[in-house]
Design a protein around this motif. Structure first.
Motif: not given
Length: 142
Positions: A110-121
């Protein structure tokens, strides 16, 4: 400024894993309130995710191929693991994980989408659409 892919590269230690049922019922912590785990992203486009409940029992036999049915149930129900390629759409700021292998066989391929957010570390990931977990339809937040 770094691209989203450049920001993802490396190993990230799991801080929390929360499942929010879409029916509005109480949040779930299937890996406990202090789960253990790491997700890694490599320069050449691969990722690996390993999440587990911190209080897991050892197999009495000491042999991972010689456990009881109850030991195998506990092993599989307290661990999430998958690995494979990942893809970032820099324009849309989206991330997908493709499961080349998975402890949960239904995810393999499967290929699954992810919601991603990088905040500093800190890396914030969540499912982009609901999944079924523990007989409930949930959104997962890491």
């Amino acid at each position: 400024m770094k691209t989203l892919k450049e920001q993802l590269i490396g190993a990230w230690k799991l801080v929390s894993y929360i499942e929010i049922p879409v029916d509005g019922s109480e949040a779930l912590y299937p890996m406990g309130k202090q789960p253990m785990g790491i997700i890694m992203y490599t320069h050449d486009g691969y990722m690996s995710a390993q999440l587990m409940h911190p209080q897991r029992n050892n197999f009495v036999s000491g042999d991972w191929f010689n456990g009881t049915d109850q030991e195998y149930k506990q092993e599989a129900s307290s661990y999430i693991a998958y690995t494979g390629p990942f893809h970032v759409d820099e324009e849309k700021q989206t991330l997908t994980h493709t499961m080349f292998t998975s402890l949960f066989p239904n995810w393999t391929g499967q290929t699954q989408p992810r919601v991603v957010k990088v905040e500093g570390n800190l890396l914030h990931l969540s499912t982009a659409s609901p999944i079924v977990s523990g007989s409930k339809t949930i959104n997962a937040f890491l």
